[in-house]
Design a protein around this motif. Structure first.
Motif, PDB file in Angstrom:
ATOM      1  N   ILE A  12       1.020  -1.221   0.001  1.00 35.04           N
ATOM      2  CA  ILE A  12       0.316   0.012  -0.070  1.00 35.04           C
ATOM      3  C   ILE A  12       0.880   1.425  -0.033  1.00 35.04           C
ATOM      4  CG2 ILE A  12      -1.572   1.584   1.256  1.00 35.04           C
ATOM      5  CD1 ILE A  12      -3.004  -1.468   1.845  1.00 35.04           C
ATOM      6  N   PRO A  13       1.932   1.431   0.893  1.00 35.96           N
ATOM      7  CA  PRO A  13       2.810   2.556   0.810  1.00 35.96           C
ATOM      8  C   PRO A  13       3.545   2.653  -0.372  1.00 35.96           C
ATOM      9  CG  PRO A  13       3.044   1.615   2.983  1.00 35.96           C
ATOM     10  CD  PRO A  13       2.258   0.748   2.161  1.00 35.96           C
ATOM     11  N   ILE A  14       4.060   1.221  -0.894  1.00 32.89           N
ATOM     12  CA  ILE A  14       4.812   1.484  -2.073  1.00 32.89           C
ATOM     13  C   ILE A  14       3.953   2.182  -3.300  1.00 32.89           C
ATOM     14  CG2 ILE A  14       5.902   0.062  -3.792  1.00 32.89           C
ATOM     15  CD1 ILE A  14       7.168  -1.523  -1.533  1.00 32.89           C
ATOM     16  N   THR A  15       2.574   1.614  -3.473  1.00 31.80           N
ATOM     17  CA  THR A  15       1.740   1.958  -4.516  1.00 31.80           C
ATOM     18  C   THR A  15       1.595   3.441  -4.282  1.00 31.80           C
ATOM     19  OG1 THR A  15       0.943  -0.293  -4.571  1.00 31.80           O
ATOM     20  CG2 THR A  15      -0.536   1.463  -5.576  1.00 31.80           C
ATOM     21  N   ALA A  16       1.373   3.817  -3.376  1.00 28.68           N
ATOM     22  CA  ALA A  16       1.005   5.493  -3.035  1.00 28.68           C
ATOM     23  C   ALA A  16       1.983   6.289  -3.367  1.00 28.68           C
ATOM     24  CB  ALA A  16       0.693   5.625  -1.457  1.00 28.68           C
ATOM     25  N   LEU A  17       3.378   5.751  -3.093  1.00 29.64           N
ATOM     26  CA  LEU A  17       4.402   6.665  -3.532  1.00 29.64           C
ATOM     27  C   LEU A  17       4.751   6.473  -5.108  1.00 29.64           C
ATOM     28  CD1 LEU A  17       6.970   5.787  -0.538  1.00 29.64           C
ATOM     29  CD2 LEU A  17       5.830   7.951  -1.195  1.00 29.64           C
TER      30      LEU A  17
END
Length: 66
Positions: A12-17
């Protein structure tokens, strides 16, 4: 355990970045491609001895400065 459940806190954080990074890269690629097409048009016009419209030259100058 499900591998997707284990990786979701990381994904989720990787996708958001990655979303803003990909959008910036796509914007830059589109801008460079458009400027190259404008330069190709000016080159072909001048090669054929046709006048270059001032609007086209202004567009190239304005795109380079921004």
């Amino acid at each position: 355990m499900n591998p997707l459940t284990d990786l979701s806190p990381i994904l989720i954080p990787i996708t958001a970045l990655l979303i803003p990074i990909v959008s910036i890269i796509a914007w830059v690629i589109l801008k460079i491609t458009r400027l190259n097409m404008l330069h190709e048009t000016v080159r072909l016009l001048s090669q054929n001895g046709q006048p270059i419209p001032p609007e086209l030259m202004n567009k190239i100058i304005n795109d380079k400065s921004s």
